[in-house]
Design an enzyme around this catalytic site. Structure first.
Site, PDB file in Angstrom:
ATOM      1  N   CYS A 140      42.518  39.837  38.214  1.00 51.00           N
ATOM      2  CA  CYS A 140      41.968  38.987  38.997  1.00 51.00           C
ATOM      3  C   CYS A 140      40.444  39.201  39.735  1.00 51.00           C
ATOM      4  CB  CYS A 140      42.646  38.811  40.350  1.00 51.00           C
ATOM      5  SG  CYS A 140      44.523  38.392  39.922  1.00 51.00           S
ATOM      6  N   ARG A 173      34.348  51.897  36.067  1.00 49.28           N
ATOM      7  CA  ARG A 173      35.214  51.699  34.609  1.00 49.28           C
ATOM      8  C   ARG A 173      36.602  51.955  34.830  1.00 49.28           C
ATOM      9  NH1 ARG A 173      31.963  54.370  31.361  1.00 49.28           N
ATOM     10  NH2 ARG A 173      33.048  56.282  31.015  1.00 49.28           N
ATOM     11  N   SER A 174      37.192  51.620  36.187  1.00 48.64           N
ATOM     12  CA  SER A 174      38.591  51.607  36.601  1.00 48.64           C
ATOM     13  C   SER A 174      39.483  50.510  35.495  1.00 48.64           C
ATOM     14  CB  SER A 174      38.671  51.159  37.962  1.00 48.64           C
ATOM     15  OG  SER A 174      38.672  49.837  38.112  1.00 48.64           O
ATOM     16  N   ASP A 196      30.712  55.444  34.760  1.00 48.39           N
ATOM     17  CA  ASP A 196      31.543  56.031  35.787  1.00 48.39           C
ATOM     18  C   ASP A 196      31.087  57.358  35.871  1.00 48.39           C
ATOM     19  OD1 ASP A 196      32.765  57.101  33.709  1.00 48.39           O
ATOM     20  OD2 ASP A 196      34.740  56.483  34.191  1.00 48.39           O
ATOM     21  N   PHE A 251      30.930  44.348  44.241  1.00 48.63           N
ATOM     22  CA  PHE A 251      32.442  43.948  44.610  1.00 48.63           C
ATOM     23  C   PHE A 251      33.186  45.252  45.306  1.00 48.63           C
ATOM     24  CE2 PHE A 251      32.963  45.286  40.184  1.00 48.63           C
ATOM     25  CZ  PHE A 251      33.709  46.551  40.140  1.00 48.63           C
ATOM     26  N   ALA A 252      32.420  46.424  45.550  1.00 45.96           N
ATOM     27  CA  ALA A 252      32.851  47.546  46.298  1.00 45.96           C
ATOM     28  C   ALA A 252      33.025  47.034  47.792  1.00 45.96           C
ATOM     29  CB  ALA A 252      32.245  48.861  46.070  1.00 45.96           C
TER      30      ALA A 252
END
Length: 301
Positions: A140, A173-174, A196, A251-252
């Site tokens: 999402c 890069r999660s 990352d 977005f963090a």
């Protein structure tokens, strides 16, 4: 002028609300919370409010983290539940990956089960099974990033390669956001530099290769810079690291750009949370139509 995440989310909520009313069947989403992590609590409240607005029944179940596995199994088997969310992190290690795969893909409204991730990485955009057919769901937040960029004219709205000729640097890069986002954007034609703590990778056409590019070189080449590093120790991106006319998105929950960098950006997007929740509700409806509806009508676009 920035088209805000709230405006974009409102557009999707209006569409979803109309679709849900046409179903004639109440949908139910259950959220699982296994701790007191503040961002997870905030996300759970956003989800609750969105569900109430759209006419979706929402139930938050707060459990000890060691009880979550069995609770997910029970929710998978409960025919009254159409969507499942788990608010991560739970353990903050590989056990979280295990829990993601415990969620029935048919109810995985976050798109994090390996079934959906595999489809994403293979660029399979449709469900094609003996008992179901419909559009695949994707994570999402990654989708929310694309939707806010699209709404602000920074990403193509149509065609098979809407990011053609774009160079993008992503710090994260999660498997929840950063890697799916890199794959999605590179499948859409972009050249992606992904960073990352393990170093940089280059993504082209959904495939990763090793690269020795530096942070400075990647930023200077980039049309867009997207960050999602949830750590105050991350060296914030400075204005002099950015090229002119760069579009920046954070977005963090922690700011990854200096104030000067935010001001220099041609467009700065500080968050995508409201759209993320809307995309979860969109996935709920999509999965219901694919797997549970007796009659398939028009699927949400």
């Amino acid at each position: 002028m920035l088209v805000s995440p709230y405006t974009v989310a409102a557009r999707y909520r209006a569409e979803i609300r109309q679709e849900i009313r046409s179903l004639g069947t109440p949908l139910k989403v259950v959220g699982f919370l296994g701790g007191e992590y503040a961002p997870s609590l905030t996300y759970a409240n956003y989800t609750k409010n969105a569900c109430e607005e759209l006419g979706i029944d929402y139930e938050l179940r707060q459990l000890h983290r060691l009880d979550l596995e069995q609770a997910i199994v029970a929710a998978n088997e409960d025919p009254s539940i159409h969507g499942i969310m788990v608010y991560y992190p739970i353990f903050g290690n590989e056990q979280d990956r295990y829990l993601k795969d415990m969620v029935d893909p048919r109810k995985d409204i976050e798109g994090l089960n390996a079934f959906w991730i595999r489809k994403l990485y293979q660029n399979e955009r449709l469900v094609d099974g003996a008992r179901a057919a419909g559009k695949a769901v994707v994570p999402c937040t990654s989708l929310a990033v694309l939707k806010i960029l699209e709404a602000n004219g920074a990403y193509g709205a149509s065609g098979t390669r809407p990011a053609e000729h774009k160079t993008v640097t992503i710090f994260n890069r999660s498997e929840v956001v950063g890697r799916p986002l890199a794959v999605m954007m590179s499948n859409d034609g972009a050249r992606i530099y992904s960073f990352d703590e393990q170093g940089p990778l280059l993504y082209l056409n959904g495939k990763a290769t090793e690269t020795k590019i530096t942070r400075a070189e990647a930023l200077q080449q980039s049309d867009m810079v997207i960050t999602g590093v949830p750590s105050p120790s991350f060296p914030k991106i400075k204005a002099d690291e950015l090229s002119e006319h760069t579009i920046c998105l954070n977005f963090a929950t922690i700011k990854n750009f200096t104030a000067e960098a935010e001001a220099k950006a041609e467009l700065f997007i500080p968050r995508v949370g409201p759209i993320t929740v809307a995309m979860c509700m969109r996935n709920t409806l999509r999965l219901y139509r694919t797997y549970f509806a007796k009659e398939h009508k028009n699927t949400v676009a």
